[in-house]
Design a protein around this motif. Sequence first.
Motif, PDB file in Angstrom:
ATOM      1  N   GLN A 125      55.506  56.122  -2.826  1.00 57.77           N
ATOM      2  CA  GLN A 125      55.901  56.866  -1.675  1.00 57.77           C
ATOM      3  C   GLN A 125      55.247  56.169  -0.400  1.00 57.77           C
ATOM      4  OE1 GLN A 125      55.018  60.899  -1.941  1.00 57.77           O
ATOM      5  NE2 GLN A 125      56.320  61.134  -3.657  1.00 57.77           N
ATOM      6  N   THR A 126      55.640  55.221   0.182  1.00 52.28           N
ATOM      7  CA  THR A 126      54.832  54.407   1.425  1.00 52.28           C
ATOM      8  C   THR A 126      56.007  54.373   2.431  1.00 52.28           C
ATOM      9  OG1 THR A 126      53.895  52.789  -0.014  1.00 52.28           O
ATOM     10  CG2 THR A 126      54.391  52.228   2.253  1.00 52.28           C
ATOM     11  N   GLU A 127      55.519  54.881   3.536  1.00 53.67           N
ATOM     12  CA  GLU A 127      56.536  54.962   4.813  1.00 53.67           C
ATOM     13  C   GLU A 127      56.503  53.751   5.582  1.00 53.67           C
ATOM     14  OE1 GLU A 127      56.277  57.290   9.278  1.00 53.67           O
ATOM     15  OE2 GLU A 127      54.708  57.812   7.649  1.00 53.67           O
ATOM     16  N   VAL A 128      57.744  53.410   5.835  1.00 56.15           N
ATOM     17  CA  VAL A 128      58.095  52.042   6.498  1.00 56.15           C
ATOM     18  C   VAL A 128      58.276  52.219   7.998  1.00 56.15           C
ATOM     19  CG1 VAL A 128      59.457  50.006   6.736  1.00 56.15           C
ATOM     20  CG2 VAL A 128      58.653  51.139   4.329  1.00 56.15           C
ATOM     21  N   VAL A 129      57.718  51.857   8.966  1.00 59.58           N
ATOM     22  CA  VAL A 129      57.981  52.085  10.531  1.00 59.58           C
ATOM     23  C   VAL A 129      58.139  50.597  11.002  1.00 59.58           C
ATOM     24  CG1 VAL A 129      56.613  52.785  12.546  1.00 59.58           C
ATOM     25  CG2 VAL A 129      56.187  54.075  10.305  1.00 59.58           C
TER      26      VAL A 129
END
Length: 411
Positions: free
Chosen positions: A300-304
Amino acid sequence: MRLALPQWAGTLAVKAAVFITVMCCALAALLGILVHVSVTNQTVGQARELTLSRLEDATAAFEAGDTLGPHVGLDPPGLPRSLRDLALAGDRGTMVADRQGRPTMWAAGPADDERVLAVEVDYSQQARTIEGLDRAILWSSGLAIGATLLVGAFAVTRVTRRLHATARVARRISGGDLDARVDDPRTKDPTRPQDEVAAVAVALDSMASSLQSKLLAEQRFTADVAHELRTPLTGLHAAAELLPPGRPTELVRDRVAALRTLTEDLLEISRLDTGRERVELDSEPLGALAERVVRASGTQTEVVVVRDVVVETDRRRLERVLGNLVANAHKHGRRPVVLTVDGPVVTVRDHGEGFPDYLIAHGPQRFRTEGGAKGHGLGLTIALGQAEVLGARLTFSNAVDGGAVARLTLR
């Protein structure tokens, strides 16, 4: 308060030039004073003897009633008062004083109870001689100081040039070029005198050779261990697949998988250590690649994506670097983990306790732990090695509000 010196003030050449200049000036001043005092005493002594001799002749003529010669008189105008007082007291003396703008040597003695007999001698020639001597001392001192500075600068520059060459080699070695050597010509010719710089060069070359041998031995050992482990682990993996389902079987398979991963990591590190890795460049949108890495990680890694760019890079190696950074953030940090793409800069940040101080200062080191903390394994070491192969820059820091920050800057 400590004053900061300019950068040039700390160089050996400048320090040597200042030392030589100060010593030359001190020596020139000492010799100049000695010569000036000696010549002045001799010149003044000769003029005093001449003046006193004429005073004796004038005194004899005065007592005999003869006519006094030129430049001889009783209480003449211009006679210094201190010399007149000395003569009235019954003593004879001499003194140099200005008379009508010209230096004059006076000699005076008692004539009777109330008058003084005095002789004056032109002192201009002697004064010019002393002035000329002083000018000659100044000019010769300046020439001597200049010549000494030139010779000293030449000698010091030869030494500092060799020291700078040695320092450049030391920096190359610290940067990973273990083949760099000083190879000072003096160290190869036993007939030439061996100075301190040559001794430092020999010591540095010897240290580099020893360090290179030890590192090569370590690299060979790592590669040999990884290759030797590969075969039994393959058989162990095959045997684990034949075990009946159950918790013990899952544990065995999990440990075997961990050993296989460790072996592959060791093999990858050994290939990176040899420096023979070659990149296969291709155009890749950095934002899409980052999202693909996160999906493959299963985390669960947020990509911005702040600003997407297309980069010329080796896709497989870049995915390996980002995948290791993401895996390390989840394994050693705390969520949320954010991967940010801002042009050619990719940042992976977690919200855990942050990187240890030694890692920020010296970079990741294999299996190192400090203070009982859990180590960072080989993931960051591989990420750093692959980043170097890509020509990218990977740095590690901690966020002000907590959490580890790994920043990858691509070309």
